[in-house]
Design a protein around this motif. Sequence first.
Motif, PDB file in Angstrom:
ATOM      1  N   ALA A  31      -2.398  14.152  -1.794  1.00 42.06           N
ATOM      2  CA  ALA A  31      -1.953  12.758  -1.937  1.00 42.06           C
ATOM      3  C   ALA A  31      -0.631  12.526  -1.215  1.00 42.06           C
ATOM      4  CB  ALA A  31      -1.824  12.405  -3.412  1.00 42.06           C
ATOM      5  N   SER A  32       0.301  13.475  -1.318  1.00 42.76           N
ATOM      6  CA  SER A  32       1.575  13.326  -0.614  1.00 42.76           C
ATOM      7  C   SER A  32       1.369  13.379   0.897  1.00 42.76           C
ATOM      8  CB  SER A  32       2.560  14.419  -1.049  1.00 42.76           C
ATOM      9  OG  SER A  32       3.013  14.196  -2.364  1.00 42.76           O
ATOM     10  N   LYS A  33       0.523  14.294   1.349  1.00 46.80           N
ATOM     11  CA  LYS A  33       0.274  14.397   2.792  1.00 46.80           C
ATOM     12  C   LYS A  33      -0.437  13.148   3.308  1.00 46.80           C
ATOM     13  CE  LYS A  33       0.593  16.840   6.587  1.00 46.80           C
ATOM     14  NZ  LYS A  33      -0.220  16.189   7.580  1.00 46.80           N
ATOM     15  N   ALA A  34      -1.294  12.550   2.496  1.00 47.33           N
ATOM     16  CA  ALA A  34      -1.961  11.315   2.910  1.00 47.33           C
ATOM     17  C   ALA A  34      -0.947  10.207   3.142  1.00 47.33           C
ATOM     18  CB  ALA A  34      -2.986  10.900   1.848  1.00 47.33           C
ATOM     19  N   PHE A  35       0.069  10.142   2.287  1.00 45.55           N
ATOM     20  CA  PHE A  35       1.134   9.156   2.497  1.00 45.55           C
ATOM     21  C   PHE A  35       1.856   9.437   3.810  1.00 45.55           C
ATOM     22  CE2 PHE A  35       5.484   7.821   2.450  1.00 45.55           C
ATOM     23  CZ  PHE A  35       5.449   6.548   1.915  1.00 45.55           C
ATOM     24  N   ILE A  36       2.229  10.686   4.017  1.00 42.78           N
ATOM     25  CA  ILE A  36       2.983  11.053   5.219  1.00 42.78           C
ATOM     26  C   ILE A  36       2.182  10.719   6.471  1.00 42.78           C
ATOM     27  CG2 ILE A  36       3.944  13.001   6.499  1.00 42.78           C
ATOM     28  CD1 ILE A  36       4.518  14.295   3.712  1.00 42.78           C
ATOM     29  N   ASP A  37       0.911  11.090   6.482  1.00 36.61           N
ATOM     30  CA  ASP A  37       0.076  10.853   7.664  1.00 36.61           C
ATOM     31  C   ASP A  37      -0.105   9.365   7.951  1.00 36.61           C
ATOM     32  OD1 ASP A  37      -0.220  13.556   8.009  1.00 36.61           O
ATOM     33  OD2 ASP A  37      -2.202  13.666   7.066  1.00 36.61           O
ATOM     34  N   ARG A  38      -0.127   8.570   6.907  1.00 34.18           N
ATOM     35  CA  ARG A  38      -0.391   7.138   7.082  1.00 34.18           C
ATOM     36  C   ARG A  38       0.865   6.339   7.422  1.00 34.18           C
ATOM     37  NH1 ARG A  38      -4.319   3.821   2.942  1.00 34.18           N
ATOM     38  NH2 ARG A  38      -3.883   1.691   3.622  1.00 34.18           N
ATOM     39  N   PHE A  39       2.013   6.771   6.940  1.00 33.97           N
ATOM     40  CA  PHE A  39       3.192   5.908   7.033  1.00 33.97           C
ATOM     41  C   PHE A  39       4.377   6.488   7.800  1.00 33.97           C
ATOM     42  CE2 PHE A  39       1.031   4.497   3.105  1.00 33.97           C
ATOM     43  CZ  PHE A  39       0.793   3.173   3.462  1.00 33.97           C
ATOM     44  N   VAL A  40       4.315   7.764   8.159  1.00 34.89           N
ATOM     45  CA  VAL A  40       5.464   8.386   8.841  1.00 34.89           C
ATOM     46  C   VAL A  40       5.029   8.804  10.252  1.00 34.89           C
ATOM     47  CG1 VAL A  40       7.145  10.268   8.747  1.00 34.89           C
ATOM     48  CG2 VAL A  40       6.316   9.229   6.617  1.00 34.89           C
ATOM     49  N   PRO A  41       5.761   8.426  11.292  1.00 35.37           N
ATOM     50  CA  PRO A  41       7.031   7.693  11.265  1.00 35.37           C
ATOM     51  C   PRO A  41       6.895   6.191  11.491  1.00 35.37           C
ATOM     52  CG  PRO A  41       6.711   8.592  13.443  1.00 35.37           C
ATOM     53  CD  PRO A  41       5.479   8.962  12.648  1.00 35.37           C
ATOM     54  N   GLY A  42       5.684   5.689  11.526  1.00 38.62           N
ATOM     55  CA  GLY A  42       5.494   4.280  11.861  1.00 38.62           C
ATOM     56  C   GLY A  42       6.188   3.308  10.924  1.00 38.62           C
ATOM     57  N   ASN A  43       6.145   3.612   9.618  1.00 36.39           N
ATOM     58  CA  ASN A  43       6.755   2.725   8.630  1.00 36.39           C
ATOM     59  C   ASN A  43       8.012   3.309   7.983  1.00 36.39           C
ATOM     60  OD1 ASN A  43       3.476   2.201   8.247  1.00 36.39           O
ATOM     61  ND2 ASN A  43       4.721   0.346   8.306  1.00 36.39           N
ATOM     62  N   ASN A  85       0.813  -1.216   0.000  1.00 37.23           N
ATOM     63  CA  ASN A  85       0.000   0.000   0.000  1.00 37.23           C
ATOM     64  C   ASN A  85       0.848   1.268   0.000  1.00 37.23           C
ATOM     65  OD1 ASN A  85      -2.523  -1.219  -0.089  1.00 37.23           O
ATOM     66  ND2 ASN A  85      -2.677  -1.401   2.137  1.00 37.23           N
ATOM     67  N   SER A  86       1.987   1.234   0.692  1.00 32.28           N
ATOM     68  CA  SER A  86       2.813   2.435   0.744  1.00 32.28           C
ATOM     69  C   SER A  86       3.356   2.788  -0.639  1.00 32.28           C
ATOM     70  CB  SER A  86       3.960   2.250   1.749  1.00 32.28           C
ATOM     71  OG  SER A  86       4.905   1.298   1.301  1.00 32.28           O
ATOM     72  N   ILE A  87       3.771   1.797  -1.402  1.00 23.89           N
ATOM     73  CA  ILE A  87       4.264   2.046  -2.755  1.00 23.89           C
ATOM     74  C   ILE A  87       3.152   2.600  -3.632  1.00 23.89           C
ATOM     75  CG2 ILE A  87       5.147   0.934  -4.848  1.00 23.89           C
ATOM     76  CD1 ILE A  87       6.620  -1.046  -3.006  1.00 23.89           C
ATOM     77  N   VAL A  88       1.964   2.026  -3.512  1.00 19.39           N
ATOM     78  CA  VAL A  88       0.828   2.482  -4.314  1.00 19.39           C
ATOM     79  C   VAL A  88       0.502   3.935  -4.005  1.00 19.39           C
ATOM     80  CG1 VAL A  88      -1.634   2.142  -4.753  1.00 19.39           C
ATOM     81  CG2 VAL A  88      -0.116   0.157  -4.569  1.00 19.39           C
ATOM     82  N   MET A  89       0.484   4.290  -2.724  1.00 16.95           N
ATOM     83  CA  MET A  89       0.147   5.667  -2.364  1.00 16.95           C
ATOM     84  C   MET A  89       1.237   6.643  -2.806  1.00 16.95           C
ATOM     85  SD  MET A  89      -1.811   5.493   1.316  1.00 16.95           S
ATOM     86  CE  MET A  89      -2.205   7.234   1.230  1.00 16.95           C
ATOM     87  N   ALA A  90       2.485   6.230  -2.698  1.00 20.96           N
ATOM     88  CA  ALA A  90       3.573   7.099  -3.136  1.00 20.96           C
ATOM     89  C   ALA A  90       3.518   7.325  -4.644  1.00 20.96           C
ATOM     90  CB  ALA A  90       4.916   6.494  -2.733  1.00 20.96           C
ATOM     91  N   PHE A  91       3.204   6.282  -5.404  1.00 18.94           N
ATOM     92  CA  PHE A  91       3.111   6.433  -6.856  1.00 18.94           C
ATOM     93  C   PHE A  91       1.890   7.243  -7.259  1.00 18.94           C
ATOM     94  CE2 PHE A  91       6.624   3.693  -7.619  1.00 18.94           C
ATOM     95  CZ  PHE A  91       6.982   3.908  -8.934  1.00 18.94           C
ATOM     96  N   LYS A  92       0.810   7.083  -6.538  1.00 17.78           N
ATOM     97  CA  LYS A  92      -0.366   7.907  -6.817  1.00 17.78           C
ATOM     98  C   LYS A  92      -0.019   9.383  -6.675  1.00 17.78           C
ATOM     99  CE  LYS A  92      -4.993   8.984  -5.037  1.00 17.78           C
ATOM    100  NZ  LYS A  92      -6.048   8.623  -4.043  1.00 17.78           N
ATOM    101  N   ALA A  93       0.713   9.724  -5.628  1.00 17.28           N
ATOM    102  CA  ALA A  93       1.133  11.113  -5.434  1.00 17.28           C
ATOM    103  C   ALA A  93       2.064  11.569  -6.560  1.00 17.28           C
ATOM    104  CB  ALA A  93       1.809  11.268  -4.079  1.00 17.28           C
ATOM    105  N   GLU A  94       2.964  10.670  -7.015  1.00 16.04           N
ATOM    106  CA  GLU A  94       3.862  11.008  -8.124  1.00 16.04           C
ATOM    107  C   GLU A  94       3.069  11.345  -9.384  1.00 16.04           C
ATOM    108  OE1 GLU A  94       7.627  10.569  -9.008  1.00 16.04           O
ATOM    109  OE2 GLU A  94       7.389  11.542  -7.081  1.00 16.04           O
ATOM    110  N   VAL A  95       2.088  10.529  -9.702  1.00 16.75           N
ATOM    111  CA  VAL A  95       1.285  10.753 -10.911  1.00 16.75           C
ATOM    112  C   VAL A  95       0.597  12.110 -10.843  1.00 16.75           C
ATOM    113  CG1 VAL A  95      -0.695   9.920 -12.232  1.00 16.75           C
ATOM    114  CG2 VAL A  95       0.937   8.287 -11.299  1.00 16.75           C
ATOM    115  N   LEU A  96       0.008  12.428  -9.686  1.00 15.61           N
ATOM    116  CA  LEU A  96      -0.697  13.699  -9.545  1.00 15.61           C
ATOM    117  C   LEU A  96       0.266  14.878  -9.572  1.00 15.61           C
ATOM    118  CD1 LEU A  96      -3.322  12.599  -6.877  1.00 15.61           C
ATOM    119  CD2 LEU A  96      -3.710  13.055  -9.310  1.00 15.61           C
ATOM    120  N   GLN A  97       1.504  14.678  -9.112  1.00 13.30           N
ATOM    121  CA  GLN A  97       2.524  15.723  -9.188  1.00 13.30           C
ATOM    122  C   GLN A  97       2.828  16.067 -10.644  1.00 13.30           C
ATOM    123  OE1 GLN A  97       3.542  16.671  -6.141  1.00 13.30           O
ATOM    124  NE2 GLN A  97       5.239  18.054  -6.511  1.00 13.30           N
ATOM    125  N   TYR A  98       2.955  15.047 -11.466  1.00 11.59           N
ATOM    126  CA  TYR A  98       3.200  15.270 -12.890  1.00 11.59           C
ATOM    127  C   TYR A  98       1.994  15.933 -13.540  1.00 11.59           C
ATOM    128  CZ  TYR A  98       7.673  12.848 -13.355  1.00 11.59           C
ATOM    129  OH  TYR A  98       9.006  12.501 -13.275  1.00 11.59           O
TER     130      TYR A  98
END
Length: 634
Positions: free
Chosen positions: A279-291, A222-235
Amino acid sequence: MKRKYITLLSLSIMLVCQTSCSDFFDQMPTDRLTYNDLFESKASTEKALATVYVYLPDEFAQRLAADGRHTTPGIWTAGCDEAEYYWDFVPSHLVNNNTITPKSSIVSSYWEKYYAGISAAGRFIQGAPQCKDMEQNLLAQWIEEARALRAMYYFYLLRIYGPIPILSDDPISMDAPLEKVQLPRNSVEECVEYIVSEFDKVLDSGCLPEKSLTYNCGRIDNSIVMAFKAEVLQYAASDLYNGKNSFVAQLRNKDGKKLFPEDISDEAVKAKWRRAATASKAFIDRFVPGNYDLTKVYTNGVLNAYLSCRDAVRGEDFTNTEMIFYRINTDYSLMQYDRTPRHTGAVGSGYRASGGLGASQQMVDAFFMANGKLPISGYTDNGKTPVLNPNTGYEDSGFSSESYVDETGTILAPNGVLKAWVGREPRFYVNITFSGQKWLNTEEGAFYSDFSYDGNSGLHGGECPPTGYCVRKNAPLGAWNTGKQICIMLRLAQVYLNYVEALNECEPTHADILTYLNLIRERAGIPTYGSKVGQLPVPSTQNEMREAIRAERRVELAFESSRYFDVRRWGIAEDTENMPLYGMYVNGNGNDFYKRTWFENRIFEKKMYFFPIPQGDIDIDKELVQNPGWSADV
């Protein structure tokens, strides 16, 4: 599009790979089986999934991009203003010299391989449910891994070629008539929404782990998927894709359909950036610093910025808390050969390679000073003479009279080196090997690189960095020709930089911009931005902050396949990639070596914002339109 790209290029499987995650990624498809055979058992189904994974990039092999292997190494490091290879055969030269054409093998290579991966994923998603020989929850997980990989391959195509055809979720039969495979390009917005919706399906399924553990290392989670989703939206929010680049924005299909967004109002563009920031903040909130967390190394209780930044990009094991997406068990001998200088006269063969990947003077100049300030603001004389920023402490002539040591006692620059290489930030010493620098491998004693003409790693002896500087990031700490390593392709620092960039474009006063930008600078061991004692003044306008973020990104992600795409999506490649590149004078000895010297004119035309569509596909698929500026003859 060629029928072979839409159907599974090869109904092939991997060699046995169930017990070792390294085997899972390290094999190539070898056999051809019937469609039914692919999903006969759990073992064959897992091998079919491994075939989907095989098209992931291997960025350690960039020197051999488009060499016919199934993996997809880029030309990105030496294909931008960061670096240059010594050897003439390297495909990045085609981009740098503007000699790439729609018929170039590098153009068709990525197109073929990523569509092959897409086809393999589609075949797996359709056929895997036939397997009755495995647990249903594991089968569901594998299907979602394939779905995520398919979306990732579409994103890779989108960033190289621009808007591309989205294939039907139901693979087209190999026996389909030609008119069934006449596909037009989808619009940027359709491509983005499809990719994002596929990532959302994976996340909503609940089938993937949050973060893959060591026994399932490198597999999609899930972390990879969310990070890539944010990448796509950044582009999607960036100027090359949001409709604001006037050169590409007029591209239309043959029926008149516009392929880039029509609404380029401030409100519409800000909405895209807001979506990317969310999308980037959603990744941060979900995975940092736990993962995940930024890699930090301490020496006697003091942050060792040099070791922290060095280790953040190294993947010897799975203790690196920063790496999000990576390819495991990668043979890194090619990369290490490129980044280990020739070192004639060194005792051990593990010290001696080529140093054939040279960092440009422009990249060397881009790193901050230890006081957090940029030493150079620009150039005169067509890029040759640097314009020095005042009050930074930078000196571009003369030699040091003592070693430069950080607060942990680490010697970053030995006594006697050019003053321009003294007093720089820790990331400079992580990324650049300069003449007189001590080599990383000390197993058989200390050795110092010399890139002058008659030096131990200079031009007179053969292979050498053509710029007089060798790329050092990820270079080996031991022998260059041993071992394998994890190839990190996306890490937490990039997510932070994406977030602050997106926020600055949609909400430039948001406090998180300073928070996360300063986290990067703090780990790098340089002063942060703020109003407290020891801090640097906060950039006062949105544009100044934009430039500060881009400068930070350039050095933090140097030589990590980011810069090539960043200057394109920002729409500044006409400036950064269309100029002479400089280095040291590699034909000189002594003081002559230290003269800034032209080594290549880089040529960039507007058409080069995207690769051309391969001419073979244009000829076969009559619905495909070529990217602007490209033709069959050029």
